[in-house]
Design a protein around this motif. Structure first.
Motif, PDB file in Angstrom:
ATOM      1  N   ALA A  43       7.798   9.857  -1.314  1.00  0.00           N
ATOM      2  CA  ALA A  43       6.606   9.479  -2.073  1.00  0.00           C
ATOM      3  C   ALA A  43       5.426  10.373  -1.724  1.00  0.00           C
ATOM      4  CB  ALA A  43       6.257   8.014  -1.805  1.00  0.00           C
ATOM      5  N   LEU A  44       5.281  10.717  -0.449  1.00  0.00           N
ATOM      6  CA  LEU A  44       4.175  11.581  -0.032  1.00  0.00           C
ATOM      7  C   LEU A  44       4.360  13.007  -0.548  1.00  0.00           C
ATOM      8  CD1 LEU A  44       3.664  10.331   3.631  1.00  0.00           C
ATOM      9  CD2 LEU A  44       2.080  10.034   1.722  1.00  0.00           C
ATOM     10  N   LEU A  45       5.593  13.499  -0.521  1.00  0.00           N
ATOM     11  CA  LEU A  45       5.844  14.855  -1.014  1.00  0.00           C
ATOM     12  C   LEU A  45       5.511  14.976  -2.495  1.00  0.00           C
ATOM     13  CD1 LEU A  45       9.217  15.737   0.765  1.00  0.00           C
ATOM     14  CD2 LEU A  45       7.019  16.865   1.116  1.00  0.00           C
ATOM     15  N   THR A  46       5.938  14.016  -3.296  1.00  0.00           N
ATOM     16  CA  THR A  46       5.651  14.092  -4.724  1.00  0.00           C
ATOM     17  C   THR A  46       4.166  13.882  -5.003  1.00  0.00           C
ATOM     18  OG1 THR A  46       6.246  11.749  -4.969  1.00  0.00           O
ATOM     19  CG2 THR A  46       7.952  13.371  -5.429  1.00  0.00           C
ATOM     20  N   LEU A  47       3.502  13.058  -4.185  1.00  0.00           N
ATOM     21  CA  LEU A  47       2.055  12.874  -4.335  1.00  0.00           C
ATOM     22  C   LEU A  47       1.319  14.182  -4.078  1.00  0.00           C
ATOM     23  CD1 LEU A  47      -0.542  11.133  -4.573  1.00  0.00           C
ATOM     24  CD2 LEU A  47      -0.265  10.599  -2.128  1.00  0.00           C
ATOM     25  N   ARG A  48       1.628  14.848  -2.972  1.00  0.00           N
ATOM     26  CA  ARG A  48       0.942  16.105  -2.625  1.00  0.00           C
ATOM     27  C   ARG A  48       1.236  17.206  -3.627  1.00  0.00           C
ATOM     28  NH1 ARG A  48       3.106  15.128   2.888  1.00  0.00           N
ATOM     29  NH2 ARG A  48       1.507  14.059   4.106  1.00  0.00           N
ATOM     30  N   ALA A  49       2.443  17.177  -4.191  1.00  0.00           N
ATOM     31  CA  ALA A  49       2.840  18.218  -5.148  1.00  0.00           C
ATOM     32  C   ALA A  49       2.303  17.954  -6.547  1.00  0.00           C
ATOM     33  CB  ALA A  49       4.358  18.326  -5.188  1.00  0.00           C
ATOM     34  N   GLY A  50       1.622  16.828  -6.742  1.00  0.00           N
ATOM     35  CA  GLY A  50       1.098  16.504  -8.062  1.00  0.00           C
ATOM     36  C   GLY A  50       2.155  16.055  -9.039  1.00  0.00           C
ATOM     37  N   ARG A  51       3.294  15.528  -8.517  1.00  0.00           N
ATOM     38  CA  ARG A  51       4.401  15.117  -9.382  1.00  0.00           C
ATOM     39  C   ARG A  51       4.633  13.615  -9.341  1.00  0.00           C
ATOM     40  NH1 ARG A  51       8.954  16.377  -7.687  1.00  0.00           N
ATOM     41  NH2 ARG A  51       8.529  17.272  -5.647  1.00  0.00           N
ATOM     42  N   SER A  52       3.791  12.880  -8.636  1.00  0.00           N
ATOM     43  CA  SER A  52       4.018  11.447  -8.487  1.00  0.00           C
ATOM     44  C   SER A  52       3.737  10.682  -9.775  1.00  0.00           C
ATOM     45  CB  SER A  52       3.125  10.888  -7.373  1.00  0.00           C
ATOM     46  OG  SER A  52       3.258   9.492  -7.256  1.00  0.00           O
ATOM     47  N   HIS A  53       4.637   9.781 -10.145  1.00  0.00           N
ATOM     48  CA  HIS A  53       4.348   8.820 -11.212  1.00  0.00           C
ATOM     49  C   HIS A  53       3.534   7.721 -10.539  1.00  0.00           C
ATOM     50  CE1 HIS A  53       5.356   6.926 -15.165  1.00  0.00           C
ATOM     51  NE2 HIS A  53       4.962   5.870 -14.488  1.00  0.00           N
ATOM     52  N   ALA A  54       2.230   7.773 -10.689  1.00  0.00           N
ATOM     53  CA  ALA A  54       1.326   7.010  -9.838  1.00  0.00           C
ATOM     54  C   ALA A  54       0.558   5.940 -10.591  1.00  0.00           C
ATOM     55  CB  ALA A  54       0.319   7.965  -9.180  1.00  0.00           C
ATOM     56  N   LEU A  55       0.243   4.882  -9.855  1.00  0.00           N
ATOM     57  CA  LEU A  55      -0.674   3.856 -10.323  1.00  0.00           C
ATOM     58  C   LEU A  55      -1.766   3.723  -9.277  1.00  0.00           C
ATOM     59  CD1 LEU A  55       2.344   1.820 -11.190  1.00  0.00           C
ATOM     60  CD2 LEU A  55       0.465   1.681 -12.801  1.00  0.00           C
ATOM     61  N   VAL A  56      -2.996   3.844  -9.699  1.00  0.00           N
ATOM     62  CA  VAL A  56      -4.132   3.793  -8.782  1.00  0.00           C
ATOM     63  C   VAL A  56      -5.084   2.700  -9.238  1.00  0.00           C
ATOM     64  CG1 VAL A  56      -6.038   5.079  -7.754  1.00  0.00           C
ATOM     65  CG2 VAL A  56      -3.916   6.265  -8.339  1.00  0.00           C
ATOM     66  N   ARG A  57      -5.528   1.874  -8.313  1.00  0.00           N
ATOM     67  CA  ARG A  57      -6.518   0.839  -8.617  1.00  0.00           C
ATOM     68  C   ARG A  57      -7.832   1.227  -7.957  1.00  0.00           C
ATOM     69  NH1 ARG A  57      -5.959  -4.728 -10.388  1.00  0.00           N
ATOM     70  NH2 ARG A  57      -7.734  -5.992  -9.768  1.00  0.00           N
ATOM     71  N   LEU A  58      -8.873   1.308  -8.763  1.00  0.00           N
ATOM     72  CA  LEU A  58     -10.190   1.675  -8.265  1.00  0.00           C
ATOM     73  C   LEU A  58     -11.171   0.523  -8.462  1.00  0.00           C
ATOM     74  CD1 LEU A  58      -9.076   4.507  -9.964  1.00  0.00           C
ATOM     75  CD2 LEU A  58     -10.869   5.363  -8.468  1.00  0.00           C
ATOM     76  N   VAL A  59     -12.055   0.333  -7.493  1.00  0.00           N
ATOM     77  CA  VAL A  59     -13.153  -0.622  -7.581  1.00  0.00           C
ATOM     78  C   VAL A  59     -14.430   0.135  -7.245  1.00  0.00           C
ATOM     79  CG1 VAL A  59     -14.190  -2.708  -6.641  1.00  0.00           C
ATOM     80  CG2 VAL A  59     -11.705  -2.592  -6.965  1.00  0.00           C
ATOM     81  N   ASP A  60     -15.311   0.265  -8.231  1.00  0.00           N
ATOM     82  CA  ASP A  60     -16.549   1.033  -8.035  1.00  0.00           C
ATOM     83  C   ASP A  60     -16.253   2.430  -7.505  1.00  0.00           C
ATOM     84  OD1 ASP A  60     -18.054  -1.157  -8.887  1.00  0.00           O
ATOM     85  OD2 ASP A  60     -18.169  -1.974  -6.858  1.00  0.00           O
ATOM     86  N   GLU A  61     -15.259   3.081  -8.110  1.00  0.00           N
ATOM     87  CA  GLU A  61     -14.845   4.452  -7.777  1.00  0.00           C
ATOM     88  C   GLU A  61     -14.172   4.571  -6.408  1.00  0.00           C
ATOM     89  OE1 GLU A  61     -14.919   6.801 -10.076  1.00  0.00           O
ATOM     90  OE2 GLU A  61     -15.700   5.210 -11.354  1.00  0.00           O
TER      91      GLU A  61
END
Length: 297
Positions: A43-61
């Motif tokens: 998961a970390l390798l794909t995140l760093r490589a910009g290949r992660s199928h990601a879901l991000v939750r933001l609160v006030d940025e």
């Protein structure tokens, strides 16, 4: 898939570098708080490589939660991992993220809970997930625990990996050795090269067993900053089963890690793989931690 809002989440195939850094900082904060890394190496390798199928939750940025999804394939259902920042827990972010993962999966979903923490178990139970797989982390110290000597089978020699020469041979054996393994057996040349690019990669710690000039097994070791060594992956070609090569290769790597002056060594093994667990126990390993995979229907 691009990027879009998913019920106050952002879903994307790959994240921009600034957002990747914020997610990595979240994961580091969770690891410090929980004593266990919340995301797997893949998961970390794909995140760093910009290949992660990601879901991000933001609160006030502020990035308060993150999930990684491996979409379903012909062989496997979708799988995911998620983490909530320690300063933003008990506010429903984990539940919202898990439900978003299930919507994105669009069918059966398996989710890793690294460390088998009580909060993760409670969330899984509340959402109707059940334990479907248990991955043990086992460890052994080097001091005070004798290490058997290496005894090579007849006509087998051991050498170290050569970058630019051995990748395809290693992939062939890995694919055959782990044909039924849900993650390891599906590695591609890109997966190998991603790890070769990591700071920890050392070809002198990747051992190949050869017979008649053909690679029939391997032991890939790893060294963590703690410091602690790792039996990263050991594989034997099915055609070479019965030679005791798994034990031999394991010992080759253990001797190498001990000679580096490391105090201890770790490994991961499926709890259901009783022959492997018994082998490692016979070499002085004991259960240290547990990762659990929960599944839906």
């Amino acid at each position: 898939m691009g990027e879009r809002d998913v019920r106050d989440m952002t879903a994307a195939d790959g994240l921009a570098a600034p957002l990747v850094e914020r997610v990595l900082a979240l994961a580091e904060a969770a690891a410090r708080h929980d004593g266990v890394a919340p995301l797997s190496e893949q998961a970390l390798l794909t995140l760093r490589a910009g290949r992660s199928h990601a879901l991000v939750r933001l609160v006030d940025e502020t990035v308060v939660a993150y999930a990684h999804l491996d979409p379903a394939s012909e062989e496997e259902s979708a799988s995911g991992e998620l983490v909530v920042h320690p300063g933003h827990r008990r506010r429903g972010h984990g539940r919202a993220l898990l439900r978003a993962l299930r919507r994105e999966a669009g069918g059966p979903l398996r989710v890793w809970a690294h460390g088998d923490l009580p909060a993760a178990a409670a969330l899984a139970e509340a959402e109707g997930l059940t334990r479907v797989r248990v991955l043990l982390q086992m460890r052994r110290p080097f001091d005070g625990v004798p290490l058997p000597e290496v005894r090579l089978p007849d006509e087998v020699r051991i050498r170290t990996f050569e970058v630019g020469r051995d990748e395809e041979s290693w992939l062939r054996v890995n694919g055959r050795a782990f044909a039924d393994h849900p993650e390891q057996g599906a590695w591609t040349i890109e997966d190998v090269r991603a790890r070769q690019a990591e700071p920890w990669f050392d070809p002198a710690g990747l051992f190949l067993a050869e017979r008649d000039g053909r690679v029939i097994g391997f032991h890939w070791t790893k060294v963590h900053p703690e410091p602690v060594g790792e039996v990263y992956v050991v594989g034997v070609d099915p055609d070479a089963q019965g030679l005791g090569l798994g034990r031999t290769l394991t010992l080759v790597g253990l001797h190498h890690l001990r000679e580096r002056g490391l105090p201890a060594v770790m490994l991961y093994v499926d709890e259901a793989n009783r022959p492997a667990v018994r082998l490692y126990e016979s070499l002085g390993f004991a259960r240290h931690a547990v990762d659990v995979m929960y599944g839906t229907r």
